[in-house]
Write an enzyme that holds these catalytic residues in place. Structure first.
Site, PDB file in Angstrom:
ATOM      1  N   THR A   1       0.173  -2.912   8.777  1.00  0.00           N
ATOM      2  CA  THR A   1      -0.968  -2.153   8.263  1.00  0.00           C
ATOM      3  C   THR A   1      -2.107  -2.179   9.278  1.00  0.00           C
ATOM      4  OG1 THR A   1      -2.568  -1.916   6.451  1.00  0.00           O
ATOM      5  CG2 THR A   1      -1.793  -4.153   6.936  1.00  0.00           C
TER       6      THR A   1
ATOM      7  N   HIS B   1      -1.169   1.431  -4.541  1.00  0.00           N
ATOM      8  CA  HIS B   1      -1.532   2.844  -4.351  1.00  0.00           C
ATOM      9  C   HIS B   1      -0.586   3.780  -5.077  1.00  0.00           C
ATOM     10  CE1 HIS B   1      -3.931   1.732  -0.507  1.00  0.00           C
ATOM     11  NE2 HIS B   1      -4.602   1.483  -1.613  1.00  0.00           N
TER      12      HIS B   1
ATOM     13  N   LEU C   1       3.132  -4.018  14.839  1.00  0.00           N
ATOM     14  CA  LEU C   1       3.690  -3.572  16.135  1.00  0.00           C
ATOM     15  C   LEU C   1       2.806  -4.072  17.267  1.00  0.00           C
ATOM     16  CD1 LEU C   1       5.979  -1.862  17.301  1.00  0.00           C
ATOM     17  CD2 LEU C   1       4.471   0.119  17.207  1.00  0.00           C
TER      18      LEU C   1
ATOM     19  N   ASP D   1       6.380   4.382  -1.249  1.00  0.00           N
ATOM     20  CA  ASP D   1       7.848   4.542  -1.249  1.00  0.00           C
ATOM     21  C   ASP D   1       8.485   3.425  -2.087  1.00  0.00           C
ATOM     22  OD1 ASP D   1       7.509   3.239   2.001  1.00  0.00           O
ATOM     23  OD2 ASP D   1       8.610   2.172   0.436  1.00  0.00           O
TER      24      ASP D   1
ATOM     25  N   CYS E   1       1.133  12.552 -16.275  1.00  0.00           N
ATOM     26  CA  CYS E   1       0.575  13.755 -16.917  1.00  0.00           C
ATOM     27  C   CYS E   1      -0.897  13.503 -17.243  1.00  0.00           C
ATOM     28  CB  CYS E   1       1.345  14.062 -18.213  1.00  0.00           C
ATOM     29  SG  CYS E   1       0.662  15.483 -19.108  1.00  0.00           S
TER      30      CYS E   1
ATOM     31  N   CYS F   1       5.171  19.082 -18.752  1.00  0.00           N
ATOM     32  CA  CYS F   1       5.336  17.625 -18.948  1.00  0.00           C
ATOM     33  C   CYS F   1       6.468  17.409 -19.953  1.00  0.00           C
ATOM     34  CB  CYS F   1       4.025  17.049 -19.499  1.00  0.00           C
ATOM     35  SG  CYS F   1       4.198  15.367 -20.137  1.00  0.00           S
TER      36      CYS F   1
ATOM     37  N   GLN G   1       0.849  -1.192   0.000  1.00  0.00           N
ATOM     38  CA  GLN G   1       0.000   0.000   0.000  1.00  0.00           C
ATOM     39  C   GLN G   1       0.889   1.248   0.000  1.00  0.00           C
ATOM     40  OE1 GLN G   1      -3.560  -0.478   2.906  1.00  0.00           O
ATOM     41  NE2 GLN G   1      -1.953  -1.820   3.689  1.00  0.00           N
TER      42      GLN G   1
HETATM   43  C1  BV8 Z   1     -11.497   3.091  -3.973  1.00  0.00           C
HETATM   44  C2  BV8 Z   1      -1.753   6.835  -1.458  1.00  0.00           C
HETATM   45  C3  BV8 Z   1     -13.272   2.934  -5.494  1.00  0.00           C
HETATM   46  C4  BV8 Z   1      -1.761   8.316  -1.238  1.00  0.00           C
HETATM   47  C5  BV8 Z   1      -3.562   5.943  -0.083  1.00  0.00           C
HETATM   48  C6  BV8 Z   1     -15.087  -0.057   0.820  1.00  0.00           C
HETATM   49  C7  BV8 Z   1     -14.658  -0.578  -0.412  1.00  0.00           C
HETATM   50  C8  BV8 Z   1     -13.938   0.205  -1.318  1.00  0.00           C
HETATM   51  C9  BV8 Z   1     -13.626   1.535  -0.992  1.00  0.00           C
HETATM   52  C10 BV8 Z   1     -14.034   2.034   0.235  1.00  0.00           C
HETATM   53  C11 BV8 Z   1     -14.772   1.248   1.128  1.00  0.00           C
HETATM   54  N1  BV8 Z   1     -15.027   2.020   2.214  1.00  0.00           N
HETATM   55  C12 BV8 Z   1     -14.468   3.244   2.048  1.00  0.00           C
HETATM   56  C13 BV8 Z   1     -13.888   3.300   0.847  1.00  0.00           C
HETATM   57  C14 BV8 Z   1     -13.211   4.468   0.295  1.00  0.00           C
HETATM   58  C15 BV8 Z   1     -11.744   4.549   0.662  1.00  0.00           C
HETATM   59  C16 BV8 Z   1     -11.435   4.087   2.046  1.00  0.00           C
HETATM   60  O1  BV8 Z   1     -11.012   2.944   2.252  1.00  0.00           O
HETATM   61  N2  BV8 Z   1     -11.586   4.973   3.007  1.00  0.00           N
HETATM   62  C17 BV8 Z   1     -11.237   4.649   4.371  1.00  0.00           C
HETATM   63  C18 BV8 Z   1     -10.668   5.898   5.040  1.00  0.00           C
HETATM   64  C19 BV8 Z   1     -12.478   4.110   5.075  1.00  0.00           C
HETATM   65  N3  BV8 Z   1     -10.961   3.798  -0.293  1.00  0.00           N
HETATM   66  C20 BV8 Z   1     -10.592   4.399  -1.447  1.00  0.00           C
HETATM   67  O2  BV8 Z   1     -10.927   5.519  -1.749  1.00  0.00           O
HETATM   68  C21 BV8 Z   1      -9.742   3.578  -2.401  1.00  0.00           C
HETATM   69  N4  BV8 Z   1     -10.355   3.668  -3.706  1.00  0.00           N
HETATM   70  O3  BV8 Z   1     -12.092   2.421  -3.182  1.00  0.00           O
HETATM   71  O4  BV8 Z   1     -11.955   3.370  -5.217  1.00  0.00           O
HETATM   72  C22 BV8 Z   1     -13.426   2.968  -6.935  1.00  0.00           C
HETATM   73  C23 BV8 Z   1     -14.032   1.884  -7.530  1.00  0.00           C
HETATM   74  C24 BV8 Z   1     -14.187   1.913  -8.894  1.00  0.00           C
HETATM   75  C25 BV8 Z   1     -13.744   3.016  -9.631  1.00  0.00           C
HETATM   76  C26 BV8 Z   1     -13.122   4.085  -9.006  1.00  0.00           C
HETATM   77  C27 BV8 Z   1     -12.954   4.079  -7.648  1.00  0.00           C
HETATM   78  C28 BV8 Z   1      -8.346   4.141  -2.578  1.00  0.00           C
HETATM   79  C29 BV8 Z   1      -7.611   4.143  -1.284  1.00  0.00           C
HETATM   80  C30 BV8 Z   1      -6.152   4.557  -1.528  1.00  0.00           C
HETATM   81  C31 BV8 Z   1      -5.885   5.895  -0.887  1.00  0.00           C
HETATM   82  N5  BV8 Z   1      -4.456   6.202  -1.011  1.00  0.00           N
HETATM   83  N6  BV8 Z   1      -2.255   6.162  -0.249  1.00  0.00           N
HETATM   84  C32 BV8 Z   1      -0.819   8.727  -0.155  1.00  0.00           C
HETATM   85  O5  BV8 Z   1      -0.104   7.875   0.430  1.00  0.00           O
HETATM   86  O6  BV8 Z   1      -0.791   9.951   0.109  1.00  0.00           O
HETATM   87  S1  BV8 Z   1      -4.079   5.254   1.384  1.00  0.00           S
HETATM   88  C33 BV8 Z   1      -2.850   5.420   2.523  1.00  0.00           C
HETATM   89  O7  BV8 Z   1      -3.441   5.148   3.776  1.00  0.00           O
HETATM   90  C34 BV8 Z   1      -1.773   4.374   2.403  1.00  0.00           C
HETATM   91  O8  BV8 Z   1      -1.429   4.077   1.095  1.00  0.00           O
HETATM   92  C35 BV8 Z   1      -2.309   3.190   3.132  1.00  0.00           C
HETATM   93  O9  BV8 Z   1      -3.046   2.368   2.298  1.00  0.00           O
HETATM   94  C36 BV8 Z   1      -3.227   3.840   4.094  1.00  0.00           C
HETATM   95  C37 BV8 Z   1      -2.560   3.813   5.433  1.00  0.00           C
HETATM   96  O10 BV8 Z   1      -2.761   2.549   5.906  1.00  0.00           O
HETATM   97  P1  BV8 Z   1      -1.555   1.759   6.579  1.00  0.00           P
HETATM   98  O11 BV8 Z   1      -0.498   1.518   5.566  1.00  0.00           O
HETATM   99  O12 BV8 Z   1      -2.180   0.604   7.238  1.00  0.00           O
HETATM  100  O13 BV8 Z   1      -0.921   2.764   7.637  1.00  0.00           O
HETATM  101  P2  BV8 Z   1      -1.487   3.116   9.081  1.00  0.00           P
HETATM  102  O14 BV8 Z   1      -0.722   4.276   9.594  1.00  0.00           O
HETATM  103  O15 BV8 Z   1      -2.977   3.176   9.023  1.00  0.00           O
HETATM  104  O16 BV8 Z   1      -1.112   1.832   9.959  1.00  0.00           O
HETATM  105  C38 BV8 Z   1       0.254   1.564  10.237  1.00  0.00           C
HETATM  106  C39 BV8 Z   1       0.287   0.245  10.967  1.00  0.00           C
HETATM  107  O17 BV8 Z   1       1.648  -0.086  11.199  1.00  0.00           O
HETATM  108  C40 BV8 Z   1      -0.402   0.296  12.328  1.00  0.00           C
HETATM  109  O18 BV8 Z   1      -1.152  -0.873  12.513  1.00  0.00           O
HETATM  110  C41 BV8 Z   1       0.782   0.346  13.308  1.00  0.00           C
HETATM  111  O19 BV8 Z   1       0.479  -0.337  14.510  1.00  0.00           O
HETATM  112  C42 BV8 Z   1       1.837  -0.406  12.555  1.00  0.00           C
HETATM  113  N7  BV8 Z   1       3.212  -0.013  12.893  1.00  0.00           N
HETATM  114  C43 BV8 Z   1       3.668   1.209  13.243  1.00  0.00           C
HETATM  115  N8  BV8 Z   1       5.005   1.141  13.462  1.00  0.00           N
HETATM  116  C44 BV8 Z   1       5.391  -0.146  13.212  1.00  0.00           C
HETATM  117  C45 BV8 Z   1       4.254  -0.877  12.844  1.00  0.00           C
HETATM  118  N9  BV8 Z   1       4.299  -2.194  12.553  1.00  0.00           N
HETATM  119  C46 BV8 Z   1       5.505  -2.796  12.602  1.00  0.00           C
HETATM  120  N10 BV8 Z   1       6.648  -2.158  12.947  1.00  0.00           N
HETATM  121  C47 BV8 Z   1       6.624  -0.845  13.253  1.00  0.00           C
HETATM  122  N11 BV8 Z   1       7.769  -0.229  13.597  1.00  0.00           N
END
Ligand code: BV8
Length: 233
Positions: A176, A108, A202, A93, A116, A135, A90
């Site tokens: 995640t 993602h 974590l 980087d 572009c 571009c 996801q």
């Molecule tokens: C879409 C790029 C539809 C940009 C990102 C149900 C079904 C489908 C869609 C949805 C749905 N419900 C809601 C939706 C819409 C939405 C969504 O999910 N919203 C959420 C908020 C509810 N989803 C979308 O919009 C997706 N698109 O569904 O399109 C569609 C269909 C047809 C046609 C057109 C469209 C697109 C989602 C992608 C968004 N872009 N990233 C950018 O990065 O700026 S998302 C971004 O957030 C990341 O890429 C990543 O995916 C997400 C963050 O999540 P994590 O990676 O899990 O990070 P997080 O901080 O949350 O957790 C970190 C974890 O690591 C924790 O558990 C922590 O404990 C742990 N940790 C911390 N330190 C450590 C560790 N573990 C180990 N060691 C450590 N040291």
């Protein structure tokens, strides 16, 4: 045997890239709905470019950690015995690649690429982006955007992901929170296909109950230990 690994921001946390939902994570300081949507980009492109320029600069000074290296080692170790790793991230980087992973599915998108919107060309991009930057392919300005998937946009390579999820013998989510779909739904998809599921994090994520097994601790320790366990079998 095919192992499907899904990584999230936690695998890059110890490389200094920060996560999204941990306390003082990215989304606690920046509102994703104001910065990571096509509407935000249309409304305030300069603000969105500044957000990604800051993250691109951070990434260029970051290094892969032991978790990235262990997953690159797993890819080689599995291939040597005729098995396969399907690495889906996801993260936007390039730390998996810099650690040596050969095949990485960036569902993602990628921060070190630009796209572009005028001519559709996608190209490697390491410097700052802005509305005034033309571009290199069609020479028009104002159309370049980070090649990342924003909220409301379709993730990439979903067909390959769906196929790999069906074929996998093991599904492992690493670092995640399982809060963004459709990635957060992969574990229940795997369970529907009768695939064993592991979480390496974590601490237990909100959907930890969907996993058959869990290993907890910093990814730089938990992932190498898990990879060793897998390759010893
Ligand atoms: C879409 C790029 C539809 C940009 C990102 C149900 C079904 C489908 C869609 C949805 C749905 N419900 C809601 C939706 C819409 C939405 C969504 O999910 N919203 C959420 C908020 C509810 N989803 C979308 O919009 C997706 N698109 O569904 O399109 C569609 C269909 C047809 C046609 C057109 C469209 C697109 C989602 C992608 C968004 N872009 N990233 C950018 O990065 O700026 S998302 C971004 O957030 C990341 O890429 C990543 O995916 C997400 C963050 O999540 P994590 O990676 O899990 O990070 P997080 O901080 O949350 O957790 C970190 C974890 O690591 C924790 O558990 C922590 O404990 C742990 N940790 C911390 N330190 C450590 C560790 N573990 C180990 N060691 C450590 N040291």
């Amino acid at each position: 045997m095919t192992i499907f690994v899904l990584t999230g921001a936690g695998v890059s946390a110890e490389s200094g890239l920060g996560t999204f939902r941990d306390k003082d994570g990215l989304w606690s300081r920046f509102d994703p709905m104001k910065l990571a949507t096509p509407e935000a980009f249309a409304h305030s492109p300069d603000e969105v470019h500044a957000f990604y320029n800051m993250r691109r600069q951070n990434l260029l000074s970051a290094e892969p950690n032991a978790a990235h290296r262990a997953l690159a080692h797993l890819e080689v170790g599995l291939a040597e015995r005729g098995d396969r790793l399907f690495l889906c991230t996801q993260n936007i980087d390039d730390l998996h690649e810099r650690a040596g992973s050969q095949r990485v599915v960036h569902m993602h998108g990628e921060l070190l690429k630009a796209r572009c919107t005028a001519c559709g060309e996608t190209m490697p991009w390491r410097q700052d982006l802005g509305v005034e930057v033309p571009c290199p392919s069609c020479r028009r300005s104002g159309g370049l955007r980070p090649h990342v998937v924003w909220f409301g946009e379709m993730p990439l390579e979903m067909d390959a992901i769906d196929d790999a999820l069906r074929e996998a013998d093991l599904f492992v989510a690493i670092g995640t929170s399982g809060s963004v779909y459709p990635a957060a739904g992969f574990v229940s998809e795997a369970r529907r296909h009768g695939i064993r599921t592991w979480e390496i994090n974590l601490e237990p994520s909100d959907n930890a109950r969907q996993f058959d097994e869990g290993r907890y601790g910093p990814a730089s320790e938990a992932v190498p230990a898990w990879v060793e366990h897998i390759l010893m079998r």
